[in-house]
Design a protein around this motif. Structure first.
Motif, short mmCIF file in Angstrom:
data_model
loop_
_atom_site.label_atom_id
_atom_site.label_comp_id
_atom_site.label_asym_id
_atom_site.label_seq_id
_atom_site.Cartn_x
_atom_site.Cartn_y
_atom_site.Cartn_z
N SER A 165 -2.56 20.73 52.83
CA SER A 165 -3.70 19.84 53.01
C SER A 165 -5.01 20.55 52.66
O SER A 165 -5.92 19.94 52.10
CB SER A 165 -3.74 19.29 54.43
OG SER A 165 -3.91 20.35 55.36
N LEU A 172 -5.20 20.59 48.87
CA LEU A 172 -5.56 19.27 48.33
C LEU A 172 -7.03 18.95 48.58
O LEU A 172 -7.70 18.38 47.72
CB LEU A 172 -4.67 18.19 48.96
CG LEU A 172 -3.22 18.18 48.50
CD1 LEU A 172 -2.43 17.13 49.29
CD2 LEU A 172 -3.13 17.90 47.02
N ALA A 173 -7.54 19.33 49.75
CA ALA A 173 -8.95 19.09 50.03
C ALA A 173 -9.84 19.91 49.10
O ALA A 173 -10.85 19.42 48.60
CB ALA A 173 -9.26 19.44 51.48
N ARG A 174 -9.46 21.13 48.84
CA ARG A 174 -10.23 21.98 47.93
C ARG A 174 -10.16 21.43 46.51
O ARG A 174 -11.14 21.46 45.78
CB ARG A 174 -9.70 23.41 47.96
CG ARG A 174 -10.52 24.34 47.08
CD ARG A 174 -10.09 25.76 47.22
NE ARG A 174 -10.48 26.21 48.55
CZ ARG A 174 -9.91 27.21 49.19
NH1 ARG A 174 -8.92 27.86 48.63
NH2 ARG A 174 -10.30 27.58 50.38
N GLN A 175 -9.02 20.89 46.12
CA GLN A 175 -8.86 20.32 44.79
C GLN A 175 -9.74 19.09 44.62
O GLN A 175 -10.32 18.87 43.57
CB GLN A 175 -7.40 19.96 44.55
CG GLN A 175 -7.11 19.49 43.14
CD GLN A 175 -5.64 19.17 42.96
OE1 GLN A 175 -4.90 19.06 43.93
NE2 GLN A 175 -5.24 19.01 41.73
N ARG A 176 -9.88 18.27 45.68
CA ARG A 176 -10.74 17.09 45.60
C ARG A 176 -12.21 17.46 45.53
O ARG A 176 -13.01 16.75 44.95
CB ARG A 176 -10.49 16.19 46.81
CG ARG A 176 -9.22 15.43 46.72
CD ARG A 176 -9.12 14.40 47.83
NE ARG A 176 -7.73 14.33 48.24
CZ ARG A 176 -7.30 14.52 49.46
NH1 ARG A 176 -8.14 14.74 50.43
NH2 ARG A 176 -6.02 14.47 49.74
N GLU A 177 -12.58 18.59 46.14
CA GLU A 177 -13.98 18.99 46.17
C GLU A 177 -14.45 19.52 44.82
O GLU A 177 -15.61 19.35 44.46
CB GLU A 177 -14.20 20.08 47.22
CG GLU A 177 -14.09 19.57 48.63
CD GLU A 177 -14.19 20.71 49.64
OE1 GLU A 177 -14.36 21.87 49.22
OE2 GLU A 177 -14.11 20.42 50.84
N THR A 178 -13.61 20.16 44.05
CA THR A 178 -14.04 20.73 42.77
C THR A 178 -14.21 19.61 41.75
O THR A 178 -13.38 18.74 41.61
CB THR A 178 -13.00 21.74 42.26
OG1 THR A 178 -11.74 21.09 42.14
CG2 THR A 178 -12.90 22.94 43.18
N PRO A 179 -15.35 19.64 41.00
CA PRO A 179 -15.58 18.60 39.99
C PRO A 179 -14.61 18.77 38.83
O PRO A 179 -14.23 19.88 38.47
CB PRO A 179 -17.02 18.82 39.56
CG PRO A 179 -17.29 20.24 39.87
CD PRO A 179 -16.45 20.58 41.05
N VAL A 180 -14.24 17.65 38.25
CA VAL A 180 -13.32 17.66 37.13
C VAL A 180 -14.12 17.85 35.86
O VAL A 180 -15.07 17.12 35.58
CB VAL A 180 -12.51 16.34 37.07
CG1 VAL A 180 -11.58 16.33 35.89
CG2 VAL A 180 -11.76 16.15 38.37
#
Length: 119
Positions: free
Chosen positions: A77, A80-88
């Motif tokens: 989790s 996943l939270a860190r992945q959502r925070e980084t801009p694409v």
């Protein structure tokens, strides 16, 4: 390796049973006499000592597995939270030689009037 150990233990129990097949009398509470063979008595004593330790081992193993699962899920989790925070970064998907698209310029008032008058 585990199979070899169990085979050795089984052979040792069989040899012990064959060499010590003698009846013994055991006095229980209130003068109750039980006549049994020595191997049965030894195997029963072994199992009475093994069973509580086996239960303790299983409970510790179960608790550690629960702890490992909870730590793994918290790591997932957090990832996943860190992945959502980084801009694409969308520019990384485009080839270097691709032409750069210009944004559309706003229409002048004259062009807007032409667009409105079209059928």
């Amino acid at each position: 390796m585990r199979t070899i150990v169990w085979v050795v233990i089984s052979i040792a129990i069989m040899l012990f049973s064959i060499l010590n097949w003698n009846p013994v009398e055991i006095t229980l509470w209130n003068g109750i006499l039980v006549e049994t063979k020595v191997p049965a008595l030894v195997i029963l004593a072994f199992l009475l000592g093994l069973f509580p330790m086996w239960l303790y081992h299983r409970s510790v193993k179960w608790g550690l597995q629960r702890r490992i699962r909870s730590l793994e899920s918290s790591i997932k989790s957090a990832a996943l939270a860190r992945q959502r925070e980084t801009p694409v970064d969308t520019t990384a998907d485009k080839p270097v030689d691709a032409p750069v698209e210009k944004p559309a310029e706003p229409l002048s008032p004259v062009d807007e009037a032409r667009e409105e008058s079209k059928p």
